[in-house]
Design a protein around this motif. Structure first.
Motif: not given
Length: 93
Positions: A39-46, A50-61
């Motif tokens: 999940r962290r790898a997918v969020l970092e890739l997204k 997209s250039g949006d650093l909000a996806f790097a927040d991995t504390q959701s799950f």
């Protein structure tokens, strides 16, 4: 005949639910760790695409989410097994 096949199918599904729930609750074979890493790898890739650093927040799950989900799945499987055990002791009409 059909009743027996349905009961066998439900028993197999209930045992598999208990097993899958135990894998998540007790983190067997590092299952939860692999899910979180993926999940962290997918969020970092997204975030990179997209250039949006909000996806790097991995504390959701976190691991607690998977333990809760695994507990619900495992308890549902145990409940289904209990219902099937009660139903198996009564004659089918």
């Amino acid at each position: 005949m059909l009743h027996t096949m349905i009961v066998i199918l439900l028993v197999v599904m209930a045992f598999s639910a208990v097993y899958m729930g135990a894998r998540l609750v007790f983190n067997l074979n590092g299952n939860v760790d692999r899910k979180l890493a993926r999940r962290r790898a997918v969020l970092e890739l997204k975030g990179q695409r997209s250039g949006d650093l909000a996806f790097a927040d991995t504390q959701s799950f976190g691991p607690i989410f998977y333990r809760i989900v695994g507990g619900v799945i495992g308890l549902t499987g145990l409940f289904l097994l209990a219902l099937l055990a009660i139903g198996a002791t009564r004659p089918f009409r």
